[in-house]
Design a protein around this motif. Structure first.
Motif, PDB file in Angstrom:
ATOM      1  N   HIS A 230       0.821  -1.205   0.000  1.00 24.08           N
ATOM      2  CA  HIS A 230       0.000   0.000   0.000  1.00 24.08           C
ATOM      3  C   HIS A 230       0.853   1.253   0.000  1.00 24.08           C
ATOM      4  CE1 HIS A 230       0.529   1.276   4.253  1.00 24.08           C
ATOM      5  NE2 HIS A 230       0.715  -0.015   4.467  1.00 24.08           N
ATOM      6  N   GLU A 231       0.265   2.292  -0.499  1.00 20.63           N
ATOM      7  CA  GLU A 231       0.897   3.606  -0.595  1.00 20.63           C
ATOM      8  C   GLU A 231       1.397   4.071   0.774  1.00 20.63           C
ATOM      9  OE1 GLU A 231      -0.547   8.054  -2.098  1.00 20.63           O
ATOM     10  OE2 GLU A 231      -2.021   6.525  -1.559  1.00 20.63           O
ATOM     11  N   SER A 232       2.576   4.692   0.779  1.00 25.30           N
ATOM     12  CA  SER A 232       3.144   5.306   1.989  1.00 25.30           C
ATOM     13  C   SER A 232       3.252   4.333   3.153  1.00 25.30           C
ATOM     14  CB  SER A 232       2.303   6.527   2.411  1.00 25.30           C
ATOM     15  OG  SER A 232       2.261   7.494   1.388  1.00 25.30           O
ATOM     16  N   CYS A 233       3.671   3.113   2.867  1.00 22.66           N
ATOM     17  CA  CYS A 233       3.776   2.080   3.904  1.00 22.66           C
ATOM     18  C   CYS A 233       4.813   2.473   4.952  1.00 22.66           C
ATOM     19  CB  CYS A 233       4.168   0.751   3.261  1.00 22.66           C
ATOM     20  SG  CYS A 233       4.389  -0.598   4.439  1.00 22.66           S
ATOM     21  N   GLY A 234       4.403   2.477   6.219  1.00 23.70           N
ATOM     22  CA  GLY A 234       5.304   2.863   7.292  1.00 23.70           C
ATOM     23  C   GLY A 234       6.485   1.934   7.439  1.00 23.70           C
ATOM     24  N   ALA A 235       6.257   0.634   7.245  1.00 22.33           N
ATOM     25  CA  ALA A 235       7.354  -0.328   7.352  1.00 22.33           C
ATOM     26  C   ALA A 235       8.367  -0.116   6.236  1.00 22.33           C
ATOM     27  CB  ALA A 235       6.805  -1.757   7.310  1.00 22.33           C
TER      28      ALA A 235
ATOM     29  N   VAL B 145      -0.234 -13.049  -7.670  1.00 21.47           N
ATOM     30  CA  VAL B 145      -0.201 -11.710  -8.245  1.00 21.47           C
ATOM     31  C   VAL B 145       0.067 -10.685  -7.150  1.00 21.47           C
ATOM     32  CG1 VAL B 145      -1.784 -12.361 -10.096  1.00 21.47           C
ATOM     33  CG2 VAL B 145      -2.692 -11.339  -7.992  1.00 21.47           C
ATOM     34  N   GLY B 146       0.447  -9.489  -7.580  1.00 23.07           N
ATOM     35  CA  GLY B 146       0.723  -8.421  -6.634  1.00 23.07           C
ATOM     36  C   GLY B 146      -0.063  -7.173  -6.949  1.00 23.07           C
ATOM     37  N   GLY B 147      -0.314  -6.377  -5.936  1.00 22.31           N
ATOM     38  CA  GLY B 147      -1.024  -5.130  -6.132  1.00 22.31           C
ATOM     39  C   GLY B 147      -0.614  -4.107  -5.084  1.00 22.31           C
ATOM     40  N   VAL B 148      -0.989  -2.862  -5.334  1.00 25.52           N
ATOM     41  CA  VAL B 148      -0.732  -1.771  -4.397  1.00 25.52           C
ATOM     42  C   VAL B 148      -2.027  -0.997  -4.187  1.00 25.52           C
ATOM     43  CG1 VAL B 148       0.532   0.368  -3.976  1.00 25.52           C
ATOM     44  CG2 VAL B 148       1.692  -1.564  -5.044  1.00 25.52           C
ATOM     45  N   TYR B 149      -2.354  -0.768  -2.925  1.00 27.15           N
ATOM     46  CA  TYR B 149      -3.567  -0.047  -2.556  1.00 27.15           C
ATOM     47  C   TYR B 149      -3.261   1.431  -2.361  1.00 27.15           C
ATOM     48  CZ  TYR B 149      -7.497   1.456   0.390  1.00 27.15           C
ATOM     49  OH  TYR B 149      -8.576   2.116   0.920  1.00 27.15           O
ATOM     50  N   SER B 150      -4.091   2.287  -2.926  1.00 28.70           N
ATOM     51  CA  SER B 150      -3.914   3.735  -2.788  1.00 28.70           C
ATOM     52  C   SER B 150      -4.698   4.247  -1.591  1.00 28.70           C
ATOM     53  CB  SER B 150      -4.396   4.453  -4.057  1.00 28.70           C
ATOM     54  OG  SER B 150      -4.456   5.853  -3.836  1.00 28.70           O
ATOM     55  N   LEU B 151      -4.002   4.871  -0.661  1.00 31.77           N
ATOM     56  CA  LEU B 151      -4.664   5.464   0.488  1.00 31.77           C
ATOM     57  C   LEU B 151      -5.513   6.663   0.083  1.00 31.77           C
ATOM     58  CD1 LEU B 151      -1.763   5.464   3.108  1.00 31.77           C
ATOM     59  CD2 LEU B 151      -3.601   3.779   2.876  1.00 31.77           C
TER      60      LEU B 151
END
Length: 209
Positions: free
Chosen positions: A113-118, A195-201
Motif C-alpha cells: 500500500h501507498e506510503s507504507c510505514g514499514a 499476483v501483486g497489487g498496491v492499494y492507494s490510500l
C-alpha cells in the motif's frame, strides 16, 4: 441480494483469473460506495462446519487497509495474512500453502500500500527492538530501488518510497515461488495464480502490478 457462503463445488469451479476479477470488482464496489449486502449471522451459521475461501491475501497490518472491506468480501470469502511490510517468512509461507494446497484457494494476492510505514522505516534504516530484524525482510526492495530512482534514498523521497513499495511486492512474490515448491508447482499447473497489487490510500483503489 444477500451474499451466501462459498460451497466446495463453487470453489472448485473457480479459476484464478475469475477470482482476481471478483476481488477487483469488489474493490470497485468499495470505491463507488455500493458494497454487496451481507447477513453476518447467516454467514456465521453457514460456515460453522467448513470454509472454502477463494483467495488468500498477504497484506500489511496498516489499519487504513482493512482487506475484507476494501475488496468487499464477506465471512468465508478470503484468507488474510498480515504482517508489517507484507513480506513472506516461514510461517506466512506455511499459511499460504495451507490456504491453496489444503483449503483450495485459487489466488494469492500480495498487497502492498501507498506510503507504507514499514517500507519508509526500511528506507531510513530504522533500528529499534525486533523491528530491526523485521525490516531486514524489506531491505532487498530498498536496495533495488536505489538503482532505479534518482534523488534521496530515504522516506523523504516519495517516488523512492513508492518504487520500494512496488519492488517489495514483486520481490515477495519471487521469494514465494522460490521458497515454496508446492505453490510454484500449483502455479505452473494453472491451479493458482500469484499476483501483486498496491492499494492507494488516497483513492481506495487497488492497482495490480
Amino acid at each position: 441480494m444477500k451474499k451466501t457462503a462459498i460451497t466446495k463445488d463453487q470453489q472448485n469451479a473457480l479459476t484464478p483469473n475469475a477470482v482476481l476479477q471478483d476481488l477487483l470488482n469488489g474493490n470497485r464496489r468499495f470505491v463507488e460506495g455500493i458494497p454487496e449486502g451481507s447477513d453476518n449471522a447467516s454467514l456465521i451459521n453457514q460456515t460453522t462446519t467448513g470454509q472454502y475461501p477463494k483467495a488468500v491475501v498477504l497484506s500489511c497490518i496498516d489499519s487504513r487497509v482493512p482487506v475484507e472491506t476494501i475488496l468487499d468480501q464477506a465471512i468465508g470469502d478470503i484468507f488474510v495474512a498480515r504482517v508489517a511490510g507484507n513480506f513472506e517468512n516461514t510461517d506466512i509461507l506455511g499459511s499460504l500453502e495451507y490456504s491453496c494446497n489444503v483449503a483450495g484457494s485459487k489466488l494469492i494476492l500480495v498487497l502492498g500500500h501507498e506510503s507504507c510505514g514499514a517500507v519508509k522505516a526500511a528506507c531510513d534504516g530504522v533500528e529499534l527492538g525486533n523491528i530491526t530484524a523485521m525490516l531486514e525482510n524489506i531491505k532487498p526492495a530498498v536496495r533495488k530501488s536505489v538503482n532505479e530512482i534518482e534523488g534521496e534514498a530515504n522516506s523523504s523521497n516519495k517516488e523512492f518510497v513508492a518504487k520500494t513499495v512496488e519492488n517489495n511486492v514483486r520481490l515477495t512474490i519471487e521469494r514465494i515461488r522460490t521458497k515454496s515448491p508446492i505453490l510454484a508447482e500449483m502455479e505452473d499447473f494453472g491451479e493458482i495464480a500469484i499476483v501483486g497489487g498496491v492499494y492507494s490510500l488516497h483513492t481506495g483503489k487497488v492497482m495490480i502490478l
